[in-house]
Write an enzyme that holds these catalytic residues in place. Structure first.
Site: not given
Length: 576
Positions: A65, A97, A138, A140, A210, A461, A487
């Protein structure tokens, strides 16, 4: 006030913003030591009279990411320097993650949002930077960057690192969620070891976040609607000319904000947050948007609550047919024009506040004035007369299991209500084992507790359990509730953010195997079908567990974090 005096005051304000902070650090003979240090990192004498702009890069090789963001930061610096500023690049952290999901390490994920915000605030505050451009890739990173910008309230712009392109497997698009769901198929005997290995080798083809409407793309879109990134910054491929140009333009934009005297809290208003919620709803975005927008609003001192999501969801339909519950990846939205045409549709329908200021220095309506329409025949974004869902998919539930609220993601494909027998697990790992081993059966409501912000700590998550549920073919036959979170890749009948959490004595702590639980998205309730007298008796016997961590960052987080329904922020109770 006379017009001449007003203009004079405006000029004074922008002059003070231009070097409001850097002048304190570098001006005057007594600041010679500071200038000496800066000469060593590339400053020359004329740079000391320029606005110093921090470029906060979240580059790291721990995740695809963010693996390209060092290059994007250079593009931002070029834009800043070309517009007359002096770019000062620095790094903050990121975690992955996707890599840590389902392990103890995932407890650090939400914690990283606070670490990122704190670190950006620390560097900018310490070094006397006049403006900031933050680049996140990403989940966060993005709210972390925005929390910092809101706290600092210095002219700032956010840049999204961009979406990944999909992998190709057996003729179809795949991504990281495909891998999580493949684990369930493998456990069910529907996928061989060789096929699983082939999928994992091709699912992530390169740099970028993602690829579905998961948390990264959700938050990027929310931030664009909020007005804190440039138009279509949220809908560009990570590795593309468009993204490089977006970065350079952001560098120029922050200099314009300084010139115009526009700061983040001029942009991050209550109406702007409503715009963000509206776009997240239309896109079918992640439940994490609730947690993160609450956290960002808190930093901006805007009164936003979980009930605002309900209010807006009643009038905004889901229009995007995007993964995880839909058919398309984010790259397909990029190909047809991105988020701008959708925002124009929402504006024309009266669902967005067009008068909100943005980082372009123009209002949202001005930005969208000449927005193109989507091409005829595209299937990614539906029309208002043919929505995926006629109202919002982010459903806030209350009841004896969630007195201060819970958040469900209901696409409509799972149905709108579910009643089943509880099967309780004290951790995500135990639940995953129960699902994969076949202990979880049709009609169960899986309860995963002690995963909340304080109890986890860190509010992991539940993508591994939800992915396994879908892979095992139980998506329409079981429900899952947790005081953890999900997630953006999770789908199925899932309810998270249950608060009060188990660690704080919420009723989720005293659910027993076999208890009936009812979840009703239409009535917006989540209830343990047990008498109030029985619940009270169980709670009286309940004892608060010992903290899982007593030192280190997780212990500090657990000691300071607020409830999920307040955004899981760590500065809520600190008096000014």
């Amino acid at each position: 006030m006379s017009k001449k005096k007003a203009v004079s005051q405006k000029t004074s304000k922008t002059k003070s913003l231009a070097r409001a902070h850097s002048a304190i650090v570098v001006d005057g003979p007594e600041r010679a030591p500071s200038r000496a240090m800066l000469h060593a990192v590339g400053f020359d004498r004329k740079d000391f009279k320029r606005s110093q702009i921090g470029v906060a890069s979240t580059w790291s090789m721990v995740t695809p990411c963010n693996m390209h963001i060092d290059r994007l930061a250079k593009d931002v610096c070029r834009g800043v320097d070309g517009a007359g500023g002096k770019a000062v690049e620095f790094n903050t952290i990121t975690i992955s993650d996707g890599i840590s999901m389902g392990t103890e390490g995932m407890k650090y994920s939400l914690v990283s949002r606070e670490v990122i915000a704190d670190s950006i605030e620390t560097v900018v505050g310490c070094e006397g930077l006049d403006g900031v451009v933050t680049i996140g890739g990403c989940d966060k990173n993005m709210p972390g960057c925005l929390i910092a910008l809101a706290r600092l309230n210095r002219p700032g712009v956010f840049v999204y690192g961009g979406t990944i392109l999909p992998g190709k497997f057996e003729g179809g698009d795949v991504d990281i969620v495909s891998c999580f769901e493949a684990v369930g198929k493998h456990a069910n005997g529907q996928m061989s070891d060789r096929k699983l290995a082939s999928l994992e080798a091709c699912a992530i083809p390169g740099a970028g976040s993602c690829g579905g409407m998961y948390t990264a793309n959700t938050m990027a879109s929310a931030i664009e609607a909020l007005g804190m990134s440039l138009p279509n910054s949220s809908a560009q491929a990570a590795v593309s000319t468009d993204k490089a140009n977006d970065c350079e333009a952001a560098g120029k934009a922050v200099m314009n904000l300084i010139k115009r005297g526009i700061r983040p809290r001029d942009i991050m208003t209550k109406k702007a947050f409503e715009n963000a919620i509206t776009l997240v709803t239309a896109l079918g975005g992640s439940t994490n948007a609730v947690l993160h927008l609450l956290g960002m609003a808190h930093a901006a001192e805007v009164k936003l609550t979980i009930d605002d999501f309900t209010r807006i969801g009643k009038r905004v339909p889901v229009l995007a047919d995007l993964k995880p519950s839909g058919r398309f990846v984010m790259a397909a939205l990029v190909r047809i024009g991105g988020t701008v045409p959708l925002m124009k549709m929402l504006l024309d329908k009266g669902l967005l506040h067009g008068d909100c200021m943005t980082v372009t220095g123009k209002t949202l309506a001005e930005n969208l004035k000449n927005a193109p329409k989507y091409p005829a025949g595209q299937e990614v974004i539906r029309d208002f007369d043919n929505p995926i869902k006629k109202d919002g998919h982010l459903v806030v539930l209350y009841g004896n299991l969630a007195k201060t609220g819970a958040v469900a993601k209901i696409s409509g494909k799972e149905g709108l209500s579910f009643t089943g027998k509880a099967i309780c697990y004290e951790s995500e790992e135990d639940a995953l084992n129960g699902i994969l081993s076949g202990k979880v059966k049709k009609g169960h409501v899986i309860v995963i507790r002690n995963e909340g912000p304080k109890g986890g700590p860190g509010m992991r998550e539940m993508l591994s359990p939800t992915g396994a549920i879908m892979g095992k073919g139980l998506g329409k036959d079981v429900a899952l509730i947790t005081d953890g979170r999900f997630s953006g890749g999770s789908h199925g009948f899932v309810v998270g953010h249950v608060s009060p959490e188990a660690y704080e004595g919420g009723a989720i702590a005293i659910v027993k195997n076999g208890d009936s639980i009812t979840i009703d998205a239409e009535k917006q309730v989540v209830n343990l079908d047990v008498s109030a007298k029985e619940i009270a008796a169980r709670l009286k016997k309940w004892k608060k567990p010992a903290p899982r961590y007593t030192r280190g960052v997780l212990a500090k987080y657990a000691a300071t974090v607020s409830s999920a329904h307040l955004g899981a922020v760590t500065d809520l109770h600190i008096n000014p």
